[in-house]
Motif scaffolding. Structure first.
Motif, PDB file in Angstrom:
ATOM      1  N   PRO A   5      51.364   3.902  10.771  1.00  0.00           N
ATOM      2  CA  PRO A   5      52.212   2.750  11.100  1.00  0.00           C
ATOM      3  C   PRO A   5      53.435   2.568  10.204  1.00  0.00           C
ATOM      4  O   PRO A   5      54.513   2.233  10.702  1.00  0.00           O
ATOM      5  CB  PRO A   5      51.242   1.573  10.964  1.00  0.00           C
ATOM      6  CG  PRO A   5      49.916   2.154  11.346  1.00  0.00           C
ATOM      7  CD  PRO A   5      49.935   3.545  10.756  1.00  0.00           C
ATOM      8  N   GLU A 217      39.606  -2.541  14.643  1.00  0.00           N
ATOM      9  CA  GLU A 217      40.206  -2.476  15.972  1.00  0.00           C
ATOM     10  C   GLU A 217      41.468  -3.332  16.055  1.00  0.00           C
ATOM     11  O   GLU A 217      42.469  -2.941  16.676  1.00  0.00           O
ATOM     12  CB  GLU A 217      39.187  -2.930  17.029  1.00  0.00           C
ATOM     13  CG  GLU A 217      37.979  -2.014  17.174  1.00  0.00           C
ATOM     14  CD  GLU A 217      36.903  -2.239  16.114  1.00  0.00           C
ATOM     15  OE1 GLU A 217      35.916  -1.486  16.110  1.00  0.00           O
ATOM     16  OE2 GLU A 217      37.049  -3.167  15.285  1.00  0.00           O
ATOM     17  N   GLN A 220      44.434  -1.561  14.353  1.00  0.00           N
ATOM     18  CA  GLN A 220      44.980  -0.478  15.165  1.00  0.00           C
ATOM     19  C   GLN A 220      45.737  -1.021  16.380  1.00  0.00           C
ATOM     20  O   GLN A 220      46.785  -0.494  16.757  1.00  0.00           O
ATOM     21  CB  GLN A 220      43.850   0.448  15.607  1.00  0.00           C
ATOM     22  CG  GLN A 220      43.239   1.226  14.449  1.00  0.00           C
ATOM     23  CD  GLN A 220      42.033   2.037  14.860  1.00  0.00           C
ATOM     24  OE1 GLN A 220      42.155   3.122  15.422  1.00  0.00           O
ATOM     25  NE2 GLN A 220      40.852   1.522  14.600  1.00  0.00           N
ATOM     26  N   THR A 221      45.211  -2.094  16.976  1.00  0.00           N
ATOM     27  CA  THR A 221      45.883  -2.697  18.132  1.00  0.00           C
ATOM     28  C   THR A 221      47.245  -3.249  17.743  1.00  0.00           C
ATOM     29  O   THR A 221      48.222  -3.112  18.498  1.00  0.00           O
ATOM     30  CB  THR A 221      45.018  -3.829  18.715  1.00  0.00           C
ATOM     31  OG1 THR A 221      43.761  -3.295  19.143  1.00  0.00           O
ATOM     32  CG2 THR A 221      45.712  -4.480  19.905  1.00  0.00           C
ATOM     33  N   ASN A 223      49.015  -2.240  15.257  1.00  0.00           N
ATOM     34  CA  ASN A 223      49.805  -1.203  14.593  1.00  0.00           C
ATOM     35  C   ASN A 223      50.143  -1.586  13.149  1.00  0.00           C
ATOM     36  O   ASN A 223      51.255  -1.361  12.669  1.00  0.00           O
ATOM     37  CB  ASN A 223      51.093  -0.915  15.372  1.00  0.00           C
ATOM     38  CG  ASN A 223      51.724   0.410  14.976  1.00  0.00           C
ATOM     39  OD1 ASN A 223      51.034   1.351  14.616  1.00  0.00           O
ATOM     40  ND2 ASN A 223      53.043   0.469  15.036  1.00  0.00           N
ATOM     41  N   GLN A 225      49.371  -1.060   9.100  1.00  0.00           N
ATOM     42  CA  GLN A 225      48.872  -0.010   8.219  1.00  0.00           C
ATOM     43  C   GLN A 225      47.638  -0.491   7.457  1.00  0.00           C
ATOM     44  O   GLN A 225      47.678  -1.543   6.815  1.00  0.00           O
ATOM     45  CB  GLN A 225      49.947   0.397   7.205  1.00  0.00           C
ATOM     46  CG  GLN A 225      49.537   1.524   6.277  1.00  0.00           C
ATOM     47  CD  GLN A 225      49.345   2.826   7.035  1.00  0.00           C
ATOM     48  OE1 GLN A 225      50.259   3.322   7.683  1.00  0.00           O
ATOM     49  NE2 GLN A 225      48.143   3.370   6.970  1.00  0.00           N
ATOM     50  N   HIS A 278      39.854   9.096   9.756  1.00  0.00           N
ATOM     51  CA  HIS A 278      39.629   7.999  10.691  1.00  0.00           C
ATOM     52  C   HIS A 278      40.875   7.790  11.559  1.00  0.00           C
ATOM     53  O   HIS A 278      42.013   7.887  11.072  1.00  0.00           O
ATOM     54  CB  HIS A 278      39.301   6.715   9.924  1.00  0.00           C
ATOM     55  CG  HIS A 278      38.776   5.627  10.791  1.00  0.00           C
ATOM     56  ND1 HIS A 278      39.605   4.721  11.421  1.00  0.00           N
ATOM     57  CD2 HIS A 278      37.513   5.294  11.161  1.00  0.00           C
ATOM     58  CE1 HIS A 278      38.870   3.875  12.131  1.00  0.00           C
ATOM     59  NE2 HIS A 278      37.605   4.207  11.990  1.00  0.00           N
ATOM     60  N   SER A 280      42.463   5.346  12.507  1.00  0.00           N
ATOM     61  CA  SER A 280      43.379   4.274  12.104  1.00  0.00           C
ATOM     62  C   SER A 280      44.444   4.743  11.124  1.00  0.00           C
ATOM     63  O   SER A 280      45.321   3.972  10.747  1.00  0.00           O
ATOM     64  CB  SER A 280      42.593   3.119  11.480  1.00  0.00           C
ATOM     65  OG  SER A 280      41.908   3.558  10.318  1.00  0.00           O
ATOM     66  N   ARG A 281      44.365   6.023  10.727  1.00  0.00           N
ATOM     67  CA  ARG A 281      45.367   6.590   9.803  1.00  0.00           C
ATOM     68  C   ARG A 281      45.391   5.834   8.481  1.00  0.00           C
ATOM     69  O   ARG A 281      46.426   5.374   7.999  1.00  0.00           O
ATOM     70  CB  ARG A 281      46.755   6.600  10.441  1.00  0.00           C
ATOM     71  CG  ARG A 281      46.838   7.324  11.772  1.00  0.00           C
ATOM     72  CD  ARG A 281      46.778   8.817  11.619  1.00  0.00           C
ATOM     73  NE  ARG A 281      48.018   9.366  11.088  1.00  0.00           N
ATOM     74  CZ  ARG A 281      48.179  10.637  10.739  1.00  0.00           C
ATOM     75  NH1 ARG A 281      47.175  11.473  10.818  1.00  0.00           N
ATOM     76  NH2 ARG A 281      49.327  11.079  10.280  1.00  0.00           N
TER      77      ARG A 281
END
Length: 325
Positions: A5, A217, A220-221, A223, A225, A278, A280-281
């Motif tokens: 992100p 979640e 990630q939704t 965006n 970091q 993972h 999610s970076r």
């Protein structure tokens, strides 16, 4: 390769961050020394040598000395500032003896904290400012006023939080014109609530999980970091076991060493690569001022790409000390 992100926002493409909490000596009012500056310089050089261009601070780290020492490093290398990303945090108030007394997200405290940070670092702006830990008395409107002043004055370019739940983030975000870009959380092979919370849905074991439901979640939704503080669990699986290691800790240490030997890399790279695999970076914040330990992390990005689902799950289950529910 998917971007993280912060990279998507043009803030930083550094997959690893160097946490500067160990700079400047002890958590006391003793002045920092020339030796402390040399130690910080060596740590920064080690980080740069493996491609780390983002540095994490907080106004409270070693009672302000961490930022001041880093400021001396920048003073010695004037060109460095334009080639790195500097992040700091505010919102924790310490007593004279260094003990935490309270949290403070008031407008005045945020503004004063940033001015102090900029003065100690000897710079004109922060790339990212995080609110350190949730303040029970936080008022989104007041936070927004402070952020607006900092953004308009050019003192801070981006904002984020640390150790916050989805509800707390939404509560603050509703008043902000700009998106919060970071949430920094404790995540490592010893702290697994961020994973257990998900697999324990509709399970009795879920009652023991201590992590905000749906946070991974949500991040990630939106965006945002996810940064991991303490990603190496203070070396628990890389040479510095706890005083009374559990069977799970011993088994995990053995597995990490096995994979490191198999992949011809370091235990640090395996531990970090597991986190970074993972979806999610996750962006680990390495909390060490030891140049050797920093350099030991150099293969983490490669290991994140190489680790298989089977290896990732083997590490997870071994660290859990229990089979999947």
């Amino acid at each position: 390769m998917r971007k993280m992100p912060l990279e998507k926002r043009g803030i930083s493409d550094s997959r690893l961050v160097l946490g500067c909490m160990g700079f400047g000596g002890g958590w006391n009012r003793d002045p920092y020394t020339t030796e402390h500056i040399k130690q910080a310089q060596a740590a920064v050089e080690a980080a740069l040598s493996i491609g780390i261009t983002m540095y994490d601070h907080a106004d409270i780290y070693t009672m302000g000395k961490a930022e001041a020492v880093f400021g001396q490093v920048l003073k010695q290398q004037p060109d460095l500032r334009d080639n790195i990303v500097i992040q700091s945090k505010c919102g924790i108030v310490l007593a004279e003896d260094g003990k935490l007394t309270r949290f403070d997200f008031s407008k005045s405290h945020i503004l004063e904290s940033v001015d102090g940070t900029l003065a100690r670092l000897g710079i004109e702006y922060l790339d990212v400012l995080l609110l350190h830990r949730p303040d029970p008395l936080m008022e989104p409107e007041e936070i927004a006023e402070a952020f607006g002043i900092l953004k308009q004055s050019g003192k801070v370019r981006h904002f984020g939080v640390s150790n916050m739940s989805p509800g707390q983030i939404r509560f603050i975000q509703r008043e902000l014109p700009d998106e919060l870009v970071v949430n920094q959380l404790e995540m490592n092979l010893a702290r697994l609530d961020w994973l257990n919370q998900g697999i324990h849905v509709n399970q009795q074991a879920g009652l023991a999980s201590n992590f905000a439901e749906g946070l991974m979640e949500y991040m990630q939704t939106e965006n945002m970091q996810i940064q991991a503080w303490g990603p190496l669990a203070r070396g628990r699986f890389t040479g510095k076991p706890s005083d009374n290691p559990s069977a799970a800790e011993l088994a995990t240490t053995e597995l990490v060493a096995k994979l490191a030997k198999q992949n011809e890399t370091s235990p640090e790279a395996i531990s970090l690569g597991w986190l970074m695999r993972h979806p999610s970076r996750i962006q680990p914040v390495i909390g060490s001022a030891n140049p050797e330990r920093i350099i030991a992390c150099k293969d983490a990005i490669e290991q994140a790409e190489l680790i298989t689902r089977e290896q990732w799950n083997e590490l997870y289950v071994t660290a859990r000390g229990a089979v999947m529910p």
